[in-house]
Structure formats: structure tokens, C-alpha cells
Write a protein that holds these residues in place. Structure first.
Motif, PDB file in Angstrom:
ATOM      1  N   MET A  42      57.568  32.494  -5.459  1.00  0.00           N
ATOM      2  CA  MET A  42      58.940  31.397  -5.033  1.00  0.00           C
ATOM      3  C   MET A  42      58.920  30.752  -4.358  1.00  0.00           C
ATOM      4  O   MET A  42      57.834  30.633  -3.930  1.00  0.00           O
ATOM      5  N   ASP A  43      59.704  29.291  -4.921  1.00  0.00           N
ATOM      6  CA  ASP A  43      60.051  28.762  -4.041  1.00  0.00           C
ATOM      7  C   ASP A  43      60.630  28.749  -2.736  1.00  0.00           C
ATOM      8  O   ASP A  43      61.396  30.160  -2.764  1.00  0.00           O
TER       9      ASP A  43
ATOM     10  N   MET B  89      66.005  25.608  -1.631  1.00  0.00           N
ATOM     11  CA  MET B  89      66.281  25.656  -2.822  1.00  0.00           C
ATOM     12  C   MET B  89      67.467  25.957  -2.418  1.00  0.00           C
ATOM     13  O   MET B  89      68.223  26.275  -1.569  1.00  0.00           O
ATOM     14  N   PRO B  90      68.406  25.654  -3.410  1.00  0.00           N
ATOM     15  CA  PRO B  90      69.861  25.314  -3.807  1.00  0.00           C
ATOM     16  C   PRO B  90      70.335  27.117  -3.461  1.00  0.00           C
ATOM     17  O   PRO B  90      69.552  27.774  -4.400  1.00  0.00           O
ATOM     18  N   GLU B  91      71.712  27.324  -3.257  1.00  0.00           N
ATOM     19  CA  GLU B  91      72.569  28.617  -3.887  1.00  0.00           C
ATOM     20  C   GLU B  91      72.592  30.014  -2.559  1.00  0.00           C
ATOM     21  O   GLU B  91      73.047  30.115  -2.089  1.00  0.00           O
ATOM     22  N   LEU B  92      71.093  30.105  -2.681  1.00  0.00           N
ATOM     23  CA  LEU B  92      70.424  30.760  -1.686  1.00  0.00           C
ATOM     24  C   LEU B  92      68.880  30.511  -1.772  1.00  0.00           C
ATOM     25  O   LEU B  92      68.017  30.163  -2.221  1.00  0.00           O
ATOM     26  N   ASN B  93      68.114  30.235  -0.870  1.00  0.00           N
ATOM     27  CA  ASN B  93      67.162  30.117  -0.361  1.00  0.00           C
ATOM     28  C   ASN B  93      65.415  30.898  -0.730  1.00  0.00           C
ATOM     29  O   ASN B  93      66.682  32.443  -0.892  1.00  0.00           O
ATOM     30  N   GLY B  94      64.678  30.443  -0.298  1.00  0.00           N
ATOM     31  CA  GLY B  94      63.240  31.882  -1.194  1.00  0.00           C
ATOM     32  C   GLY B  94      64.051  32.656  -0.371  1.00  0.00           C
ATOM     33  O   GLY B  94      63.600  33.896  -0.084  1.00  0.00           O
ATOM     34  N   VAL B  95      63.675  32.090   1.294  1.00  0.00           N
ATOM     35  CA  VAL B  95      64.029  33.732   2.085  1.00  0.00           C
ATOM     36  C   VAL B  95      65.295  34.337   2.110  1.00  0.00           C
ATOM     37  O   VAL B  95      64.543  35.920   1.692  1.00  0.00           O
TER      38      VAL B  95
END
Length: 223
Positions: free
Chosen positions: A58-59, A62-68
Motif C-alpha cells: 500500500m502506498d 493517493m487520490p479518492e481514499l488515502n492509504g491510511v
């Protein structure tokens, strides 16, 4: 793991060239099989449910929904799926937000192929793994403190600025924040401007992404 004994991997990164390279690298590792790839957190959550991989690489940014947030959603819905963070973000706020969200490993993008392979094996078998520089900070934290840093995310912010950033990350406008904190709109604008300057971000969307990566703004939107 699958009947073949291979570790089934879902690769998540919003940069197509890096993702393609990572998929290619993992595909050549003995005992590893890439079963899917996603370009944002929302797609990662959907594919994790659909493909039930052993490990999600997992990065964070990121767009849309972040990795956390994606890590939190996957870990909550599928605790048997291990999330291995692979990111350029090495700040304490990102590390501890990812760990709190359920990540089982945290590597930096400078990691070589052998380190990534070892990490995939480790988290797939229930172990926890960190890059060496990250591991030292995690151990220091659990030993009773983080030398030279604050336990709060973004130690460069004042307590009020951090509170304002948290409310911004929850989707409140400046006017709504002003009413909630019983201050003027101008005071909130000044706080927001200071936050942007201290975090070196250019706008609200980038500030929200940084805040959510650090675990802020995760509560419900205040009424």
C-alpha cells in the motif's frame, strides 16, 4: 495462502510507472504472485474484498481514499489480510498513523528487491516489519518516548492550528470552524494560512490529504 503456497499480493500505488515496475519485480520473486493492482485507496478496498490477497502493498499518498484510510478499512473488514506500506513518506505522523490503522509493515520506496521480498514473507506469516530507520523510531516510541519529537502529529503546529486542521480534514468550512471554536472568520483564515505555510502545502485538498495520512480528520463530521 493459496493452495500453491504462493503469497498472493495486491499492489496499490497511484503512479502507473512505479506500480508497473513493482508488479514486475514482485512477479519475479519466488513464491510470490500478483493477483491485482489498484491506483487509489477506494479501488484497493474493493479489490481486497474481491481477491482476498495475503498481502496488500500500500502506498499512502493517493487520490479518492488515502492509504491510511484504505489500510484501516481493509484491516477492519479483513483482519487476515496483511497490509505492507511502501511509501516515500517517512515522517513520524505517517508511520504511526499507518500502524494505528493496522499496517503490519512499513517500508520506504528506496527499499531494494530483497528487502521487499523479505517483508512480504514476514507480514504474510504474521510478523511485523519496518525499514531500519523506521524501526528505530518505533522502538523508541514504545520504549517511552520519541526523542526530539512530539507525540502529536505535526509538532510544528500549535495546538489550535492542529485543531483547525483536524476540522478542515473533517470537511468543515472556515465559517463552520469559526462558529464551532467561537472565533472570527478572519482568525480561522489566519490559522488555516499558517497551517498551509508550515506544512508547505498549496491548498485545502493537499492539507486534508496530509492530515488524513497522519490520522487527523478520522472522526465523524461535527454537526
Amino acid at each position: 495462502m493459496s493452495g500453491t503456497g504462493d503469497i498472493r499480493v495486491l499492489v496499490v500505488d497511484d503512479h502507473p510507472l512505479y506500480r508497473e515496475g513493482l508488479v514486475g519485480a514482485i512477479s519475479t520473486m519466488p513464491g510470490k504472485r500478483v493477483v491485482g493492482e489498484a491506483g487509489d485507496g477506494a479501488e484497493a478496498v474493493r479489490l481486497a474484498a474481491e481477491l482476498t490477497p495475503d498481502v496488500v502493498v500500500m502506498d499512502l499518498h493517493m487520490p479518492e481514499l488515502n492509504g491510511v484510510d484504505a489500510t484501516r478499512a481493509i484491516s477492519s473488514a479483513q483482519p487476515e489480510v496483511a497490509v505492507l506500506v511502501l511509501t516515500m513518506l517517512e515522517g513520524d505522523e505517517s508511520v504511526f498513523a499507518a500502524v494505528r490503522a493496522g499496517a503490519k509493515g512499513y517500508l520506504l520506496k528506496g527499499a531494494d528487491r530483497a528487502e521487499i521480498a523479505r517483508a512480504l514473507d514476514a507480514v504474510a506469516h504474521g510478523e511485523v516489519v519496518f525499514s531500519s530507520s523506521i524501526a528505530q523510531r518505533v522502538l523508541a516510541f514504545f520504549a517511552g518516548g520519541r526523542p526530539g519529537t512530539s507525540a502529536e502529529p505535526f509538532p510544528e503546529l500549535t495546538e489550535r492550528e492542529r485543531e483547525v486542521l483536524d476540522l478542515v480534514a473533517r470537511g468543515l468550512t472556515n465559517a463552520e470552524i469559526a462558529r464551532r471554536l467561537f472565533v472570527s472568520d478572519k482568525t480561522v483564515r489566519n490559522h488555516v494560512s499558517n497551517v498551509f505555510a508550515k506544512l508547505h502545502v498549496t491548498g485545502r485538498a493537499e492539507a486534508v490529504a496530509r492530515a488524513r495520512d497522519a490520522g487527523l480528520g478520522s472522526g465523524p463530521r461535527p454537526a
